[in-house]
Design a protein around this motif. Structure first.
Motif, mmCIF file in Angstrom:
data_model
loop_
_atom_site.group_PDB
_atom_site.id
_atom_site.type_symbol
_atom_site.label_atom_id
_atom_site.label_comp_id
_atom_site.label_asym_id
_atom_site.label_seq_id
_atom_site.Cartn_x
_atom_site.Cartn_y
_atom_site.Cartn_z
ATOM 1 N N ALA A 1 0.839 -1.204 0.000
ATOM 2 C CA ALA A 1 0.000 0.000 0.000
ATOM 3 C C ALA A 1 0.877 1.259 0.000
ATOM 4 O O ALA A 1 0.844 2.056 0.931
ATOM 5 C CB ALA A 1 -0.929 -0.016 1.212
ATOM 6 N N PRO A 2 1.674 1.449 -1.063
ATOM 7 C CA PRO A 2 2.623 2.564 -1.077
ATOM 8 C C PRO A 2 1.984 3.944 -1.097
ATOM 9 O O PRO A 2 2.660 4.924 -0.796
ATOM 10 C CB PRO A 2 3.436 2.314 -2.348
ATOM 11 N N GLU A 3 0.717 4.035 -1.430
ATOM 12 C CA GLU A 3 0.047 5.332 -1.402
ATOM 13 C C GLU A 3 -0.510 5.658 -0.013
ATOM 14 O O GLU A 3 -0.964 6.770 0.229
ATOM 15 C CB GLU A 3 -1.070 5.382 -2.443
ATOM 16 N N LEU A 4 -0.441 4.670 0.903
ATOM 17 C CA LEU A 4 -1.004 4.836 2.241
ATOM 18 C C LEU A 4 0.034 4.787 3.350
ATOM 19 O O LEU A 4 -0.151 5.383 4.408
ATOM 20 C CB LEU A 4 -2.049 3.739 2.500
ATOM 21 N N VAL A 5 1.107 4.044 3.111
ATOM 22 C CA VAL A 5 2.121 3.808 4.146
ATOM 23 C C VAL A 5 3.505 4.016 3.531
ATOM 24 O O VAL A 5 3.744 3.635 2.387
ATOM 25 C CB VAL A 5 2.014 2.374 4.706
ATOM 26 N N GLU A 6 4.390 4.613 4.318
ATOM 27 C CA GLU A 6 5.765 4.829 3.879
ATOM 28 C C GLU A 6 6.707 4.406 5.001
ATOM 29 O O GLU A 6 6.305 4.325 6.160
ATOM 30 C CB GLU A 6 5.983 6.294 3.523
ATOM 31 N N PRO A 7 7.962 4.138 4.665
ATOM 32 C CA PRO A 7 8.921 3.802 5.720
ATOM 33 C C PRO A 7 9.388 5.055 6.452
ATOM 34 O O PRO A 7 9.532 6.118 5.851
ATOM 35 C CB PRO A 7 10.074 3.154 4.954
ATOM 36 N N ASP A 8 9.614 4.906 7.758
ATOM 37 C CA ASP A 8 10.220 5.998 8.510
ATOM 38 C C ASP A 8 11.743 5.864 8.422
ATOM 39 O O ASP A 8 12.258 5.034 7.666
ATOM 40 C CB ASP A 8 9.702 6.042 9.953
ATOM 41 N N GLU A 9 12.463 6.645 9.194
ATOM 42 C CA GLU A 9 13.925 6.631 9.124
ATOM 43 C C GLU A 9 14.549 5.306 9.569
ATOM 44 O O GLU A 9 15.695 5.020 9.248
ATOM 45 C CB GLU A 9 14.514 7.803 9.923
ATOM 46 N N LEU A 10 13.785 4.484 10.295
ATOM 47 C CA LEU A 10 14.275 3.174 10.742
ATOM 48 C C LEU A 10 13.792 2.025 9.860
ATOM 49 O O LEU A 10 14.160 0.875 10.076
ATOM 50 C CB LEU A 10 13.829 2.914 12.187
ATOM 51 N N GLY A 11 12.934 2.343 8.888
ATOM 52 C CA GLY A 11 12.375 1.303 8.023
ATOM 53 C C GLY A 11 11.049 0.760 8.505
ATOM 54 O O GLY A 11 10.486 -0.140 7.887
ATOM 55 N N ASN A 12 10.543 1.297 9.612
ATOM 56 C CA ASN A 12 9.223 0.895 10.096
ATOM 57 C C ASN A 12 8.158 1.645 9.305
ATOM 58 O O ASN A 12 8.405 2.738 8.801
ATOM 59 C CB ASN A 12 9.074 1.200 11.586
ATOM 60 N N GLY A 13 6.974 1.068 9.218
ATOM 61 C CA GLY A 13 5.896 1.718 8.490
ATOM 62 C C GLY A 13 5.303 2.877 9.261
ATOM 63 O O GLY A 13 5.290 2.888 10.489
ATOM 64 N N ARG A 14 4.829 3.869 8.513
ATOM 65 C CA ARG A 14 4.071 4.976 9.111
ATOM 66 C C ARG A 14 3.034 5.432 8.091
ATOM 67 O O ARG A 14 3.247 5.353 6.880
ATOM 68 C CB ARG A 14 4.962 6.124 9.540
ATOM 69 N N GLU A 15 1.916 5.914 8.619
ATOM 70 C CA GLU A 15 0.837 6.374 7.762
ATOM 71 C C GLU A 15 1.278 7.611 6.994
ATOM 72 O O GLU A 15 2.021 8.435 7.506
ATOM 73 C CB GLU A 15 -0.407 6.757 8.578
ATOM 74 N N ILE A 16 0.779 7.739 5.787
ATOM 75 C CA ILE A 16 0.993 8.955 5.014
ATOM 76 C C ILE A 16 -0.169 9.886 5.347
ATOM 77 O O ILE A 16 -1.331 9.496 5.297
ATOM 78 C CB ILE A 16 1.049 8.649 3.511
ATOM 79 N N GLY A 17 0.162 11.105 5.717
ATOM 80 C CA GLY A 17 -0.867 12.084 6.081
ATOM 81 C C GLY A 17 -1.601 11.655 7.333
ATOM 82 O O GLY A 17 -0.995 11.171 8.292
ATOM 83 N N ASP A 18 -2.926 11.787 7.305
ATOM 84 C CA ASP A 18 -3.730 11.418 8.482
ATOM 85 C C ASP A 18 -4.191 9.966 8.451
ATOM 86 O O ASP A 18 -4.942 9.536 9.314
ATOM 87 C CB ASP A 18 -4.919 12.364 8.650
ATOM 88 N N GLY A 19 -3.740 9.207 7.445
ATOM 89 C CA GLY A 19 -4.096 7.792 7.360
ATOM 90 C C GLY A 19 -5.410 7.509 6.663
ATOM 91 O O GLY A 19 -5.819 6.353 6.574
ATOM 92 N N SER A 20 -6.070 8.537 6.147
ATOM 93 C CA SER A 20 -7.338 8.321 5.445
ATOM 94 C C SER A 20 -7.116 7.441 4.220
ATOM 95 O O SER A 20 -6.142 7.619 3.486
ATOM 96 C CB SER A 20 -7.940 9.650 5.002
ATOM 97 N N VAL A 21 -8.017 6.491 4.037
ATOM 98 C CA VAL A 21 -7.925 5.536 2.934
ATOM 99 C C VAL A 21 -8.998 5.864 1.893
ATOM 100 O O VAL A 21 -10.189 5.696 2.159
ATOM 101 C CB VAL A 21 -8.118 4.089 3.441
ATOM 102 N N PRO A 22 -8.591 6.324 0.704
ATOM 103 C CA PRO A 22 -9.582 6.545 -0.353
ATOM 104 C C PRO A 22 -10.220 5.216 -0.777
ATOM 105 O O PRO A 22 -9.597 4.161 -0.641
ATOM 106 C CB PRO A 22 -8.760 7.125 -1.511
ATOM 107 N N ARG A 23 -11.422 5.285 -1.283
ATOM 108 C CA ARG A 23 -12.136 4.059 -1.678
ATOM 109 C C ARG A 23 -11.318 3.189 -2.634
ATOM 110 O O ARG A 23 -11.319 1.975 -2.519
ATOM 111 C CB ARG A 23 -13.467 4.401 -2.322
ATOM 112 N N ASP A 24 -10.613 3.820 -3.564
ATOM 113 C CA ASP A 24 -9.853 3.031 -4.536
ATOM 114 C C ASP A 24 -8.597 2.385 -3.937
ATOM 115 O O ASP A 24 -7.928 1.608 -4.600
ATOM 116 C CB ASP A 24 -9.504 3.870 -5.763
ATOM 117 N N GLN A 25 -8.293 2.666 -2.674
ATOM 118 C CA GLN A 25 -7.143 2.075 -1.992
ATOM 119 C C GLN A 25 -7.544 1.104 -0.875
ATOM 120 O O GLN A 25 -6.674 0.564 -0.193
ATOM 121 C CB GLN A 25 -6.262 3.179 -1.412
ATOM 122 N N GLU A 26 -8.836 0.873 -0.702
ATOM 123 C CA GLU A 26 -9.295 0.007 0.385
ATOM 124 C C GLU A 26 -8.758 -1.418 0.262
ATOM 125 O O GLU A 26 -8.355 -2.023 1.254
ATOM 126 C CB GLU A 26 -10.812 0.015 0.478
#
Length: 67
Positions: free
Chosen positions: A20-45
């Motif tokens: 889900a690269p449009e929703l989650v990105e790696p932080d400086e340690l390689g752990n996942g973090r939400e992009i923006g406020d974490g809202s999931v558009p319908r086409d990304q559910e």
């Protein structure tokens, strides 16, 4: 719907941001973090649900937004 990463559980496997690269990105340690406020558009559910299903640490959570 919002996607959330439990930072206490995340071990940095990277499956969430691979699936889900449009929703989650790696932080400086390689752990996942939400992009923006974490809202999931319908086409990304579906991608969000795949990220949840494939996290071995169960660190990816979907939350329903109340209207």
């Amino acid at each position: 719907m919002k996607i959330r990463i439990d930072t206490e559980r995340c071990e940095g496997h990277g499956r969430c941001y691979a699936l889900a690269p449009e929703l989650v990105e790696p932080d400086e340690l390689g752990n996942g973090r939400e992009i923006g406020d974490g809202s999931v558009p319908r086409d990304q559910e579906a991608n969000a649900q795949q990220a949840v299903a494939n996290c071995p640490e169960h660190a990816v959570v979907l939350e329903e937004m109340r209207q």
